[in-house]
Design an enzyme around this catalytic site. Structure first.
Site, PDB file in Angstrom:
ATOM      1  N   SER A  99       0.857  -1.187   0.000  1.00 55.62           N
ATOM      2  CA  SER A  99       0.000   0.000   0.000  1.00 55.62           C
ATOM      3  C   SER A  99       0.889   1.232   0.000  1.00 55.62           C
ATOM      4  O   SER A  99       2.113   1.127   0.043  1.00 55.62           O
ATOM      5  CB  SER A  99      -0.883   0.003   1.242  1.00 55.62           C
ATOM      6  OG  SER A  99      -0.102   0.351   2.370  1.00 55.62           O
ATOM      7  N   LYS A 100       0.223   2.379  -0.019  1.00 53.56           N
ATOM      8  CA  LYS A 100       0.965   3.646  -0.060  1.00 53.56           C
ATOM      9  C   LYS A 100       1.942   3.775   1.104  1.00 53.56           C
ATOM     10  O   LYS A 100       2.950   4.460   0.990  1.00 53.56           O
ATOM     11  CB  LYS A 100      -0.022   4.811  -0.014  1.00 53.56           C
ATOM     12  CG  LYS A 100      -0.771   4.978  -1.311  1.00 53.56           C
ATOM     13  CD  LYS A 100      -1.538   6.292  -1.318  1.00 53.56           C
ATOM     14  CE  LYS A 100      -2.563   6.273  -2.429  1.00 53.56           C
ATOM     15  NZ  LYS A 100      -3.923   6.496  -1.968  1.00 53.56           N
TER      16      LYS A 100
END
Ligand code: GLU
Length: 492
Positions: A253-254
């Site tokens: 994820s980010k």
């Protein structure tokens, strides 16, 4: 087997991320290998979260990666439209067919009623699922609800006995107990289809032969298979790809840093390196080969060799790979890639002269071996173009402020000012002489000059640097460094 038709079906609710890009790539590779068709379909039925910007970014990212689609936005095709938001009538038509055949029904339950139902199920320790209470409404009850102004959704009458088997091309045989399925919604009260319904109608009508997507959709597959069967559609082959994890083994994820294709592009990753790296996220040819050109991937890719296990995204490996691809570029290609950015940074004017072009290419040649990202070039090339140096403090302290540096620089300055032509052949002996005179290693002679001329202690070969920076600027920078050293000496 008929013609292979695959699709990538992003929801335009953000950027194209690593996972989506890999899904697109695997579909693309299979289509190209088997002379199939690669369809791009935009799944924009989530009206609140879908944006046009996101569509643009996704298309741009696909183009950057060179994942050209055969049918879809901008391309057309006989199975369009390729935006789900433009296909609402089609979904309605098939939903009505299901109602007619008794496989779908209107449900008037309010959110409150559904919530109460779930609470009661929880108390009884039952599975939480729609209990089918609207399955058998009489026509009078229906009319009454409509009269009361109650909104309705359409639910699919799921088969809840027996099992649904997914013969997944990657995961193998996966069996789902139908008992787990409830009568899920296919058309919401606003007339918008749910993902599980629209995806089936589209994949069927677009004659998709292989549905290749992330494993997160595996649990949706039994629902979708039931709809295919209820509508007498051919069921496509399914292939669910392993998830992608970050280094800490949680879903990528980010949090783990850059994950969108445009970010990677802006940081200076090459499409060729990205494609090569993405292909290896869950797929391998053998244990030995890691570098694959796109055509080679097209030739060698196979779903059988896609792993069942999650893949770990390793940014270091991607960087390394990018370096490999940068070194393979012809200087002209590299020049074309950096030109717009270097013009933006004012390293080069709008219309560079031939001389400026050649100089820029020589600079690139000297740096090509040393960089992993195109953006590394900004920091490692600026001193060739700009007057103001950004001194690396540590390098200044360790190298310039070291005992003897002032004398070495002073000696070299005189020699560099006096030497006839500023060429490698002429420069080399000067450094050799200095080495003898000061009885130091060659590196000790070069380092102060390097820091003086580039502001840092890592750069291409010093003779290249001096030649490319030129005599006047090099000597001026050496003088500046000597002033700095003197000032420092006074201070301490
Ligand atoms: N729009 C879905 C997604 O982005 C597509 C899933 C599928 O490929 O079926 O997750």
């Amino acid at each position: 087997m008929g013609q292979v038709r695959v699709r990538f079906a992003p929801s335009p609710t953000g950027h194209l991320h690593v996972g989506g890009a890999r899904t697109a790539l695997f579909n693309y590779l299979l289509a190209r290998q088997l002379q199939g068709v690669f369809v791009l379909r935009i799944e924009d039925t989530d009206m609140e979260r879908s944006t046009e910007e996101s569509v643009t970014v996704i298309l741009e990212s696909m183009e950057f990666l060179g994942l050209e689609w055969d049918e879809g936005p901008g391309k057309g095709g006989e199975f369009g439209p390729y935006f789900q938001s433009q296909r609402l009538d089609i979904y309605r038509k098939y939903a009505d067919m299901l109602v007619k055949s008794g496989r779908a029904y209107e449900c008037f339950c309010t959110p409150k009623e559904l919530d109460e139902m779930r609470q009661a199920q929880k108390q009884r320790k039952e599975d939480l699922k729609y209990d089918g209470r609207c399955r058998h409404l009489t026509e009078e009850q229906r009319q009454e609800f409509i009269k009361q102004g109650k909104k309705s959704v359409l639910r699919f009458k799921a088969e809840n006995e027996g099992v649904t088997v997914v013969n997944d091309l990657i995961k193998g045989k996966v069996t789902f107990d139908n008992h787990q399925l409830d009568d899920f919604v296919i058309i919401k009260s606003d007339g918008i289809p749910t993902y599980n319904f629209a995806v089936v109608i589209d994949d069927a009508l677009m004659q998709i032969s292989h549905v290749i997507r992330g494993e997160d959709h595996l649990s949706n597959t039994p629902k979708q298979i039931q709809i295919y069967k209820a509508l007498d559609f051919n069921v496509p082959r399914f292939a669910h790809m392993p998830m992608i994890l970050g280094p800490d083994k949680s879903l990528l994820s980010k949090r783990h840093g850059a994950t969108s294709v445009t970010q990677f592009r802006d940081e200076g990753y090459l499409p060729s390196a990205m494609i090569n790296y993405l292909a290896l996220l869950g797929w391998s040819y053998d244990d030995a080969q890691t570098i694959f050109a796109k055509q080679e991937l097209i030739d060698k890719f196979s779903l059988e060799k896609v792993s069942k296990n999650p893949a770990v995204f390793d940014i270091k490996k991607l960087q390394w790979m990018n370096g490999v691809y940068i070194r393979e570029l012809e200087i002209d290609e590299l020049y074309q890639m950096v030109l717009p950015h270097w013009q933006e940074l004012e390293f080069l004017p709008k219309n560079p002269s031939n001389e400026q072009k050649e100089r820029a290419k020589s600079i690139l040649k000297s740096l090509q071996e040393r960089i992993k990202l195109l953006s590394d070039l900004d920091d490692s090339a600026y001193y060739f173009f700009q007057d103001e140096l950004r001194y690396n403090e540590k390098a200044v302290r360790k190298v310039l402020y070291k005992e003897g540096s002032l004398e070495i620089l002073g000696y070299l300055l005189t020699e560099l000012l006096a030497v006839k032509e500023f060429t490698q052949e002429n420069l080399e002996p000067i450094f050799k002489q200095a080495q003898n005179k000061f009885e130091r290693k060659l590196g000790d002679i070069m380092q102060p000059v390097r820091v003086a001329v580039t502001g840092t202690n890592v750069s291409p070969g010093i003779y290249d640097v001096l030649g490319l920076v030129g005599r006047a600027k090099s000597c001026q920078r050496i003088k500046n460094a000597m002033e700095m050293i003197k000032f420092h000496q006074k201070e301490v």
